[in-house]
Scaffold this motif. Structure first.
Motif, PDB file in Angstrom:
ATOM      1  N   GLN A   1      16.040  27.303  -5.564  1.00  0.00           N
ATOM      2  CA  GLN A   1      16.056  27.513  -6.769  1.00  0.00           C
ATOM      3  C   GLN A   1      15.968  26.276  -7.519  1.00  0.00           C
ATOM      4  N   GLY A   2      15.149  26.227  -8.482  1.00  0.00           N
ATOM      5  CA  GLY A   2      15.190  25.272  -9.461  1.00  0.00           C
ATOM      6  C   GLY A   2      15.940  25.517 -10.798  1.00  0.00           C
TER       7      GLY A   2
ATOM      8  N   GLN B   1      14.230  23.413 -17.922  1.00  0.00           N
ATOM      9  CA  GLN B   1      13.270  22.196 -17.477  1.00  0.00           C
ATOM     10  C   GLN B   1      12.441  21.811 -18.537  1.00  0.00           C
ATOM     11  N   GLU B   2      11.894  22.642 -19.177  1.00  0.00           N
ATOM     12  CA  GLU B   2      10.760  22.314 -20.425  1.00  0.00           C
ATOM     13  C   GLU B   2      11.618  21.577 -21.416  1.00  0.00           C
ATOM     14  N   ARG B   3      12.616  22.107 -21.750  1.00  0.00           N
ATOM     15  CA  ARG B   3      13.472  21.324 -22.702  1.00  0.00           C
ATOM     16  C   ARG B   3      13.859  19.878 -22.650  1.00  0.00           C
ATOM     17  N   LEU B   4      14.349  19.958 -21.165  1.00  0.00           N
ATOM     18  CA  LEU B   4      14.793  18.536 -20.636  1.00  0.00           C
ATOM     19  C   LEU B   4      13.647  17.472 -20.663  1.00  0.00           C
ATOM     20  N   ASN B   5      12.482  18.078 -20.165  1.00  0.00           N
ATOM     21  CA  ASN B   5      11.155  17.097 -20.139  1.00  0.00           C
ATOM     22  C   ASN B   5      10.735  16.785 -21.442  1.00  0.00           C
ATOM     23  N   GLU B   6      10.924  17.688 -22.449  1.00  0.00           N
ATOM     24  CA  GLU B   6      10.815  17.517 -23.980  1.00  0.00           C
ATOM     25  C   GLU B   6      11.713  16.252 -24.497  1.00  0.00           C
ATOM     26  N   LEU B   7      12.934  16.757 -24.337  1.00  0.00           N
ATOM     27  CA  LEU B   7      13.675  15.496 -24.560  1.00  0.00           C
ATOM     28  C   LEU B   7      13.653  14.066 -23.956  1.00  0.00           C
TER      29      LEU B   7
ATOM     30  N   VAL C   1      20.013  13.773 -28.527  1.00  0.00           N
ATOM     31  CA  VAL C   1      20.707  12.589 -27.423  1.00  0.00           C
ATOM     32  C   VAL C   1      21.800  13.487 -26.645  1.00  0.00           C
ATOM     33  N   ARG C   2      22.640  14.312 -27.745  1.00  0.00           N
ATOM     34  CA  ARG C   2      23.893  14.840 -27.205  1.00  0.00           C
ATOM     35  C   ARG C   2      23.282  15.969 -26.325  1.00  0.00           C
ATOM     36  N   GLU C   3      22.452  16.773 -26.748  1.00  0.00           N
ATOM     37  CA  GLU C   3      21.896  17.851 -25.916  1.00  0.00           C
ATOM     38  C   GLU C   3      21.211  17.293 -24.550  1.00  0.00           C
ATOM     39  N   LEU C   4      20.427  15.987 -24.465  1.00  0.00           N
ATOM     40  CA  LEU C   4      19.807  15.518 -23.403  1.00  0.00           C
ATOM     41  C   LEU C   4      21.117  15.273 -22.515  1.00  0.00           C
ATOM     42  N   LYS C   5      22.054  14.486 -22.836  1.00  0.00           N
ATOM     43  CA  LYS C   5      23.234  14.306 -22.091  1.00  0.00           C
ATOM     44  C   LYS C   5      23.764  15.541 -21.587  1.00  0.00           C
ATOM     45  N   LYS C   6      23.863  16.569 -22.320  1.00  0.00           N
ATOM     46  CA  LYS C   6      24.351  17.796 -21.591  1.00  0.00           C
ATOM     47  C   LYS C   6      23.508  18.239 -20.658  1.00  0.00           C
ATOM     48  N   LEU C   7      22.366  18.386 -20.933  1.00  0.00           N
ATOM     49  CA  LEU C   7      21.355  18.846 -19.778  1.00  0.00           C
ATOM     50  C   LEU C   7      21.337  17.917 -18.663  1.00  0.00           C
ATOM     51  N   THR C   8      21.466  16.637 -18.940  1.00  0.00           N
ATOM     52  CA  THR C   8      21.293  15.594 -17.723  1.00  0.00           C
ATOM     53  C   THR C   8      22.717  15.984 -16.718  1.00  0.00           C
TER      54      THR C   8
ATOM     55  N   LEU D   1      16.745  17.912   8.366  1.00  0.00           N
ATOM     56  CA  LEU D   1      16.694  19.046   7.603  1.00  0.00           C
ATOM     57  C   LEU D   1      15.908  18.955   6.496  1.00  0.00           C
ATOM     58  N   ILE D   2      15.935  18.128   5.783  1.00  0.00           N
ATOM     59  CA  ILE D   2      15.240  17.925   4.457  1.00  0.00           C
ATOM     60  C   ILE D   2      13.853  17.698   4.810  1.00  0.00           C
ATOM     61  N   LYS D   3      13.640  16.767   5.857  1.00  0.00           N
ATOM     62  CA  LYS D   3      12.266  16.838   6.395  1.00  0.00           C
ATOM     63  C   LYS D   3      11.538  17.939   6.679  1.00  0.00           C
ATOM     64  N   GLN D   4      12.491  18.738   7.370  1.00  0.00           N
ATOM     65  CA  GLN D   4      11.897  20.263   8.017  1.00  0.00           C
ATOM     66  C   GLN D   4      11.707  21.054   6.998  1.00  0.00           C
ATOM     67  N   LEU D   5      12.326  21.128   5.944  1.00  0.00           N
ATOM     68  CA  LEU D   5      11.995  21.969   4.705  1.00  0.00           C
ATOM     69  C   LEU D   5      11.047  21.419   3.904  1.00  0.00           C
ATOM     70  N   GLY D   6      10.666  20.117   4.252  1.00  0.00           N
ATOM     71  CA  GLY D   6       9.549  19.557   3.297  1.00  0.00           C
ATOM     72  C   GLY D   6       9.954  19.503   1.747  1.00  0.00           C
ATOM     73  N   LEU D   7      11.237  19.176   1.697  1.00  0.00           N
ATOM     74  CA  LEU D   7      11.889  18.909   0.184  1.00  0.00           C
ATOM     75  C   LEU D   7      11.618  17.429  -0.171  1.00  0.00           C
ATOM     76  N   LYS D   8      11.212  17.334  -1.330  1.00  0.00           N
ATOM     77  CA  LYS D   8      11.117  15.798  -1.995  1.00  0.00           C
ATOM     78  C   LYS D   8      11.836  15.982  -3.453  1.00  0.00           C
ATOM     79  N   PRO D   9      12.261  14.670  -3.513  1.00  0.00           N
ATOM     80  CA  PRO D   9      13.109  14.236  -4.673  1.00  0.00           C
ATOM     81  C   PRO D   9      12.424  14.753  -5.930  1.00  0.00           C
ATOM     82  N   VAL D  10      13.238  15.439  -6.829  1.00  0.00           N
ATOM     83  CA  VAL D  10      12.584  15.798  -8.089  1.00  0.00           C
ATOM     84  C   VAL D  10      13.005  14.835  -9.219  1.00  0.00           C
ATOM     85  N   ARG D  11      11.963  14.213  -9.756  1.00  0.00           N
ATOM     86  CA  ARG D  11      12.291  13.283 -10.693  1.00  0.00           C
ATOM     87  C   ARG D  11      12.463  13.780 -12.151  1.00  0.00           C
ATOM     88  N   HIS D  12      13.513  13.276 -12.814  1.00  0.00           N
ATOM     89  CA  HIS D  12      14.077  13.780 -14.113  1.00  0.00           C
ATOM     90  C   HIS D  12      13.912  12.950 -15.114  1.00  0.00           C
ATOM     91  N   ASP D  13      13.043  11.927 -14.827  1.00  0.00           N
ATOM     92  CA  ASP D  13      13.074  10.813 -15.825  1.00  0.00           C
ATOM     93  C   ASP D  13      11.935  10.795 -16.542  1.00  0.00           C
TER      94      ASP D  13
END
Length: 129
Positions: A55-56, A62-68, A82-89, A117-129
């Motif tokens: 689940q993401g 996610q859209e609001r975070l990207n927008e901020l 900025v306060r909202e961004l800190k809360k979402l972060t 396990l991470i490799k087996q599941l094919g998980l990649k880090p999610v960038r939030h910057d």
């Protein structure tokens, strides 16, 4: 349900006496049943963990975070945003910590190192910057 004992030779002779079409159906069912025994199945807990791990963030957050983040980069972000961004972060960080805990539990259940396990599941880090 009562059970009966059938010797392999008896089963083979009975199968060989079947009409061809019935025999083919029997063979198909036999192989299907045997294959399903060989396929590893997930325990209820593993299934539950995988559902949560995959689940993401809700799309709207996610859209609001990207927008901020975009506004911060452009230096057009307001103090309220900025306060909202800190809360979402902080929310994202809690989510990531929880996800790591779930992955660690799943790795323990499967008795594999977390990185494997991470490799087996094919998980990649999610960038939030």
């Amino acid at each position: 349900m009562p059970s009966i004992q059938i010797q392999p030779d008896q089963l083979l002779n009975a199968a060989l006496q079947m009409p061809e079409k019935e025999f083919q159906q029997f063979i198909t069912r036999l192989f299907t049943a045997k294959a399903s025994q060989r396929v590893p199945t997930l325990s209820e807990r593993e299934s539950e963990l995988l559902l949560k791990i995959n689940q993401g963030l809700p799309a709207a957050r996610q859209e609001r975070l990207n927008e901020l983040i975009k506004k911060r980069r452009a230096e057009t972000i307001s103090p309220q945003e900025v306060r909202e961004l800190k809360k979402l972060t902080a929310e994202v960080e809690r989510f990531d910590v929880e996800r790591l805990g779930l992955l660690t539990e799943l790795a323990a259940i499967r008795n594999v190192p977390l990185r494997k396990l991470i490799k087996q599941l094919g998980l990649k880090p999610v960038r939030h910057d």
